[in-house]
Write a protein that holds these residues in place. Structure first.
Motif, PDB file in Angstrom:
ATOM      1  N   GLU A   1      19.049   2.114  -1.755  1.00 56.51           N
ATOM      2  CA  GLU A   1      17.884   1.616  -1.029  1.00 56.51           C
ATOM      3  C   GLU A   1      16.591   2.223  -1.576  1.00 56.51           C
ATOM      4  OE1 GLU A   1      17.118  -0.574   1.875  1.00 56.51           O
ATOM      5  OE2 GLU A   1      18.755  -1.367   0.680  1.00 56.51           O
TER       6      GLU A   1
ATOM      7  N   TYR B   1      13.423   0.263  -3.405  1.00 58.75           N
ATOM      8  CA  TYR B   1      12.020   0.412  -3.015  1.00 58.75           C
ATOM      9  C   TYR B   1      11.167   0.848  -4.206  1.00 58.75           C
ATOM     10  CZ  TYR B   1       7.724   2.075  -0.983  1.00 58.75           C
ATOM     11  OH  TYR B   1       6.382   2.272  -0.721  1.00 58.75           O
TER      12      TYR B   1
ATOM     13  N   LYS C   1       7.697  -0.693  -5.489  1.00 61.40           N
ATOM     14  CA  LYS C   1       6.509   0.164  -5.591  1.00 61.40           C
ATOM     15  C   LYS C   1       5.928   0.147  -7.002  1.00 61.40           C
ATOM     16  CE  LYS C   1       5.084   4.978  -4.710  1.00 61.40           C
ATOM     17  NZ  LYS C   1       4.782   5.403  -6.094  1.00 61.40           N
TER      18      LYS C   1
ATOM     19  N   GLU D   1      13.238   8.194   0.127  1.00 62.64           N
ATOM     20  CA  GLU D   1      12.710   6.836   0.240  1.00 62.64           C
ATOM     21  C   GLU D   1      13.754   5.898   0.845  1.00 62.64           C
ATOM     22  OE1 GLU D   1       9.775   5.953  -0.056  1.00 62.64           O
ATOM     23  OE2 GLU D   1       8.783   7.426  -1.325  1.00 62.64           O
TER      24      GLU D   1
ATOM     25  N   GLU E   1      13.449   3.647   4.218  1.00 60.83           N
ATOM     26  CA  GLU E   1      13.699   2.204   4.190  1.00 60.83           C
ATOM     27  C   GLU E   1      14.794   1.810   5.175  1.00 60.83           C
ATOM     28  OE1 GLU E   1      12.204  -0.459   1.994  1.00 60.83           O
ATOM     29  OE2 GLU E   1      10.823   1.145   2.472  1.00 60.83           O
TER      30      GLU E   1
ATOM     31  N   PRO F   1       8.393  -3.837   2.992  1.00 64.01           N
ATOM     32  CA  PRO F   1       8.462  -2.963   1.806  1.00 64.01           C
ATOM     33  C   PRO F   1       7.246  -3.140   0.894  1.00 64.01           C
ATOM     34  CG  PRO F   1      10.542  -4.137   2.139  1.00 64.01           C
ATOM     35  CD  PRO F   1       9.525  -4.770   3.037  1.00 64.01           C
TER      36      PRO F   1
ATOM     37  N   ALA G   1       4.360  -0.399   0.109  1.00 65.19           N
ATOM     38  CA  ALA G   1       4.033  -0.021  -1.268  1.00 65.19           C
ATOM     39  C   ALA G   1       2.538  -0.162  -1.545  1.00 65.19           C
ATOM     40  CB  ALA G   1       4.833  -0.877  -2.252  1.00 65.19           C
TER      41      ALA G   1
ATOM     42  N   SER H   1       2.922   4.128   0.418  1.00 63.92           N
ATOM     43  CA  SER H   1       4.294   4.457   0.842  1.00 63.92           C
ATOM     44  C   SER H   1       4.340   5.225   2.165  1.00 63.92           C
ATOM     45  CB  SER H   1       5.014   5.263  -0.249  1.00 63.92           C
ATOM     46  OG  SER H   1       5.146   4.514  -1.431  1.00 63.92           O
TER      47      SER H   1
ATOM     48  N   THR I   1      14.843  -8.200  -6.691  1.00 67.10           N
ATOM     49  CA  THR I   1      13.871  -7.239  -6.171  1.00 67.10           C
ATOM     50  C   THR I   1      12.563  -7.310  -6.943  1.00 67.10           C
ATOM     51  OG1 THR I   1      15.706  -5.777  -5.556  1.00 67.10           O
ATOM     52  CG2 THR I   1      13.507  -4.828  -5.546  1.00 67.10           C
TER      53      THR I   1
END
Length: 233
Positions: free
Chosen positions: A60, A64, A68, A89, A93, A142, A146, A150, A220
């Motif tokens: 996870e 992320y 980011k 992180e 998440e 997310p 970002a 964060s 992603t």
């Protein structure tokens, strides 16, 4: 068409670093294998659960980091290192994800328990709209996080996340939601062995080690590219 160029970008990005694919494949294989393990020894069972949870948090966290770094303008997959930061992180998440999911489930449970009066129907409609909003938040948080350093609490900035969709535009928002739904399904399939191939262990290994990492990287990245449209040019 912008989305076509984003697909090409995501495809190139996915295969720029084979080391990331291999390492991610190892992580996903361990995660899916640990989910199947069981022991009568309570100490060993706790150890299996802890290792499985850590692996999921790393996955996870890495997902992320892709979002980011894409928002920041990077064009190569993040190097899988600094595991404490990935776990941190990933924990952030996972907590955010679970809050949204359980709120939606609780609302759905309330809706099912209501009667058939006009008041109940009105409440059910409001709950349905609320659950739709939660799904928008689920796929947008997310990227919004970002874009905002964060910060953990930015994942719950409902107004800010909804405004993100207006900045992205209708078309990109549609693709973001669609890709987000696919991404979530891929993650569950990778880690929890949900799918028609779970009894065919060789095919399951091929999916976990080779195919799923590629799909996860591609989707992603594509999701993050849609969100990057919120940044003023």
């Amino acid at each position: 068409m912008k989305f076509i160029s984003q697909i090409k970008d995501a495809a190139k990005y996915t295969f720029r670093d084979w080391k990331s694919i291999v390492l991610l494949g190892i992580i996903l294989c361990i995660a899916s294998t640990s989910e199947e393990l069981y022991s009568d020894n309570p100490v060993l069972l706790v150890l299996i659960i802890v290792i499985g949870a850590i692996i999921v948090l790393i996955e996870e966290g890495y997902r992320y980091m892709i979002i980011k770094e894409t928002i920041e303008g990077h064009n190569r997959p993040p190097i899988i290192r600094n595991f404490p930061n990935l776990i941190k992180e990933g924990f952030s998440e996972t907590i955010t994800l679970l809050v949204y999911v359980y709120v939606a489930l609780a609302m759905n449970k309330i809706s099912e328990s209501l009667g058939e009066s006009w008041v109940s129907t009105t409440i059910q409609i409001l709950i349905f709209i609320s659950i739709l909003i939660i799904y928008l938040l689920l796929f947008g948080y997310p990227i919004y996080k970002a874009l905002n350093g964060s910060k953990f609490l930015s994942g719950f900035d409902i107004i800010g996340i909804l405004k993100l969709y207006s900045k992205i535009g209708i078309v990109q928002s549609f693709f973001l939601i669609l890709i987000g739904a696919i991404s979530m399904n891929v993650i569950y399939s990778c880690v929890f062995n949900i799918g028609i191939f779970e009894t065919f262990h060789f095919i399951e290994f091929i999916l976990s080690f080779f195919i799923n990492p590629i799909i996860l990287l591609f989707i992603t990245r594509l999701m993050a590219l849609c969100g990057r449209e919120a940044i003023p040019s």
